[in-house]
Design an enzyme around this catalytic site. Sequence first.
Site, PDB file in Angstrom:
ATOM      1  N   LYS A  37       0.803  -1.233   0.000  1.00  0.00           N
ATOM      2  CA  LYS A  37       0.000   0.000   0.000  1.00  0.00           C
ATOM      3  C   LYS A  37       0.832   1.278   0.000  1.00  0.00           C
ATOM      4  O   LYS A  37       0.384   2.325   0.481  1.00  0.00           O
ATOM      5  CB  LYS A  37      -0.998   0.036   1.180  1.00  0.00           C
ATOM      6  CG  LYS A  37      -1.911  -1.134   1.326  1.00  0.00           C
ATOM      7  CD  LYS A  37      -2.540  -1.640   0.062  1.00  0.00           C
ATOM      8  CE  LYS A  37      -3.475  -0.704  -0.622  1.00  0.00           C
ATOM      9  NZ  LYS A  37      -3.956  -1.322  -1.916  1.00  0.00           N
ATOM     10  N   ARG A  83       5.624   4.704   3.264  1.00  0.00           N
ATOM     11  CA  ARG A  83       4.497   5.642   3.311  1.00  0.00           C
ATOM     12  C   ARG A  83       4.247   5.972   4.769  1.00  0.00           C
ATOM     13  O   ARG A  83       4.598   5.165   5.657  1.00  0.00           O
ATOM     14  CB  ARG A  83       3.261   4.943   2.697  1.00  0.00           C
ATOM     15  CG  ARG A  83       2.025   5.788   2.634  1.00  0.00           C
ATOM     16  CD  ARG A  83       0.882   5.015   1.971  1.00  0.00           C
ATOM     17  NE  ARG A  83      -0.287   5.859   1.786  1.00  0.00           N
ATOM     18  CZ  ARG A  83      -1.397   5.477   1.174  1.00  0.00           C
ATOM     19  NH1 ARG A  83      -1.485   4.245   0.671  1.00  0.00           N
ATOM     20  NH2 ARG A  83      -2.423   6.301   1.049  1.00  0.00           N
ATOM     21  N   SER A 130      -5.074   2.380   4.500  1.00  0.00           N
ATOM     22  CA  SER A 130      -5.241   1.907   3.119  1.00  0.00           C
ATOM     23  C   SER A 130      -5.281   0.375   3.078  1.00  0.00           C
ATOM     24  O   SER A 130      -6.093  -0.225   2.357  1.00  0.00           O
ATOM     25  CB  SER A 130      -4.082   2.451   2.282  1.00  0.00           C
ATOM     26  OG  SER A 130      -4.021   1.815   1.041  1.00  0.00           O
TER      27      SER A 130
HETATM   28  N1  LIG Z   1      -1.463   6.160 -10.292  1.00  0.00           N
HETATM   29  C1  LIG Z   1      -1.924   5.637  -9.178  1.00  0.00           C
HETATM   30  N2  LIG Z   1      -3.135   5.069  -9.152  1.00  0.00           N
HETATM   31  C2  LIG Z   1      -3.615   4.532  -8.007  1.00  0.00           C
HETATM   32  N3  LIG Z   1      -2.927   4.547  -6.827  1.00  0.00           N
HETATM   33  C3  LIG Z   1      -1.724   5.123  -6.806  1.00  0.00           C
HETATM   34  C4  LIG Z   1      -1.163   5.668  -7.970  1.00  0.00           C
HETATM   35  N4  LIG Z   1       0.045   6.111  -7.655  1.00  0.00           N
HETATM   36  C5  LIG Z   1       0.244   5.857  -6.376  1.00  0.00           C
HETATM   37  N5  LIG Z   1      -0.840   5.287  -5.841  1.00  0.00           N
HETATM   38  C6  LIG Z   1      -0.943   4.925  -4.411  1.00  0.00           C
HETATM   39  O1  LIG Z   1      -0.709   3.524  -4.318  1.00  0.00           O
HETATM   40  C7  LIG Z   1      -1.432   3.072  -3.181  1.00  0.00           C
HETATM   41  C8  LIG Z   1      -1.577   1.574  -3.270  1.00  0.00           C
HETATM   42  O2  LIG Z   1      -0.300   1.036  -3.029  1.00  0.00           O
HETATM   43  P1  LIG Z   1       0.204  -0.305  -3.693  1.00  0.00           P
HETATM   44  O3  LIG Z   1       0.124  -0.206  -5.156  1.00  0.00           O
HETATM   45  O4  LIG Z   1       1.530  -0.580  -3.101  1.00  0.00           O
HETATM   46  O5  LIG Z   1      -0.848  -1.367  -3.175  1.00  0.00           O
HETATM   47  S1  LIG Z   1      -0.634  -2.951  -3.155  1.00  0.00           S
HETATM   48  O6  LIG Z   1       0.239  -3.230  -2.019  1.00  0.00           O
HETATM   49  O7  LIG Z   1      -0.055  -3.345  -4.430  1.00  0.00           O
HETATM   50  O8  LIG Z   1      -1.995  -3.493  -2.941  1.00  0.00           O
HETATM   51  C9  LIG Z   1      -2.726   3.847  -3.231  1.00  0.00           C
HETATM   52  O9  LIG Z   1      -3.216   3.937  -1.912  1.00  0.00           O
HETATM   53  P2  LIG Z   1      -4.762   4.150  -1.527  1.00  0.00           P
HETATM   54  O10 LIG Z   1      -5.351   5.052  -2.577  1.00  0.00           O
HETATM   55  O11 LIG Z   1      -4.724   4.759  -0.184  1.00  0.00           O
HETATM   56  O12 LIG Z   1      -5.373   2.805  -1.545  1.00  0.00           O
HETATM   57  C10 LIG Z   1      -2.292   5.203  -3.762  1.00  0.00           C
HETATM   58  O13 LIG Z   1      -2.050   6.108  -2.706  1.00  0.00           O
END
Ligand SMILES: Nc1ncnc2c1ncn2[C@@H]1O[C@H](COP(=O)(O)OS(=O)(=O)O)[C@@H](OP(=O)(O)O)[C@H]1O
Length: 459
Positions: free
Chosen positions: A196, A279, A287
């Site tokens: 996340k 983060r 998240s």
């Molecule tokens: N382009 C784009 N689109 C969507 N989300 C974005 C993007 N760039 C960074 N983020 C941030 O990435 C957070 C999710 O983290 P991860 O990709 O590491 O999640 S996971 O661990 O693979 O499930 C996600 O967290 P949350 O929105 O709080 O869920 C975002 O803050």
Amino acid sequence: MNHQKLLLIIIFFSIILIFILGSYLTSHSAVTIFNKISPSFQLKARTEIWPSIQNFSWSIPKADDNEAHDTKTKPEAANNRQATGLAGSRQDSKYKKSQKTEVSDAQKFVQKSHGAENPSKKKDAAAKEVIFRIFANMDEELRDQYLIQVKKFESEHSTQINQLPVSMQRNFLEKFLKAAGYYQKLPDVINIGVKKSGTNALGFFIAHHPLISHSLGNEVHFFDWNYQKGLKFYRSKMGFTSKFQLSFEKTPRYFVTDSAPANILKDLGNSTKFVLCFRDPIDRLVSDFRHETELRLRKEWIKSGKKKMNSSPEKEGKKLEKLLIDKKGNINVSSDFIRTSSYSIHLKNWLKYFPLDNFIFLDHDRLLQDTFSVMKEVESFLDLKEFFRKDMFYFDPTRGGPCMHTDGKPCPSKSTPGFMPKAKLSKAVQAKLRVYFRPLLQELLNITGKRFPWSHSYL
Ligand SMILES: Nc1ncnc2c1ncn2[C@@H]1O[C@H](COP(=O)(O)OS(=O)(=O)O)[C@@H](OP(=O)(O)O)[C@H]1O
């Protein structure tokens, strides 16, 4: 010896010398010169020259050499053509690699177009998915060369490749890639987390670099869930990589898997590089909680056939607080949400096996706000030829994250659908969490020497 004889002997030896020199230059020296030119040119040159590709040949194996799927119908064959990307519109990519086709979409596509009710169909669907992923990972030039070979094969054998069993189509594609000098390589670089913290977006952008070869799946989960399946399994999940590229995979769960660093050292060696994104630990666990809640709800809805959703940030906050704080009012350190956010504890474990120089420490907030600078840092950490430019990235307000100007799919997939509200924690719980995370973040700062934009609210 008269003059004429001497002249003849000199001519004879000169011819032999020219012959030896000629063959040396066209083999060894050519490779040496080739290796000295810039990697991206090499990449281009390889895809343009490819001496081995000229000799590529693939004959249709006997039916029993392959898994038997000979009962293919015409509509299925047409679908195969789509799955291999050979049907009609080939995606042209502005930025070389067409990595935009995400795995989740590939899965949806395959399931939608092929169904997967019986085992043989399931097997076919799986093989098609692999073809689809390999194809999505290929460079533009490589695809062009591949299509030339397909055409050549089709005219030589008076058949259409999509009418062959899927396993044969896969075999054809893999043999072609091997002949072109691409092979499935265990990773040189792994994005190990943190869950996340933007790992999906990071992986998506990194994969656009022409000298990076992304794994075939989104997350491989070898060193956490599939270790017992062995390195052959792991290799089969990796992208086809040329000798000029770095093989890459991301699995955020590795960071919190205690056995992962020792096994990586044993299996991949001490030069493996790690990309790690942090983060704000409270934002991360909020998240994470939404992510896990949505996964659970989806499963329940599928089981019950009913879709129920009645919540609010406050309600979600209360539920999360119950998991974070124990009955005595202390932080529940055994909760996965707390554990994963306790960064320094895990990092210390990794540093028992790998030196600090093998890691790059990135930040979620900077990735969102200044994607270009973060990608330049990654490029230089991996010693890659410069590729990323500022004008390649833009912020998409509707997604709340960065995307890339490409002709294909510009944005990283959302790792969480986001249909649930994000939990709102009470001020008291937030304060407790800050007290708990403070020494851990101080330790992280001491180890990495990095102060993250959100550190000031803890330290
Ligand atoms: N382009 C784009 N689109 C969507 N989300 C974005 C993007 N760039 C960074 N983020 C941030 O990435 C957070 C999710 O983290 P991860 O990709 O590491 O999640 S996971 O661990 O693979 O499930 C996600 O967290 P949350 O929105 O709080 O869920 C975002 O803050």
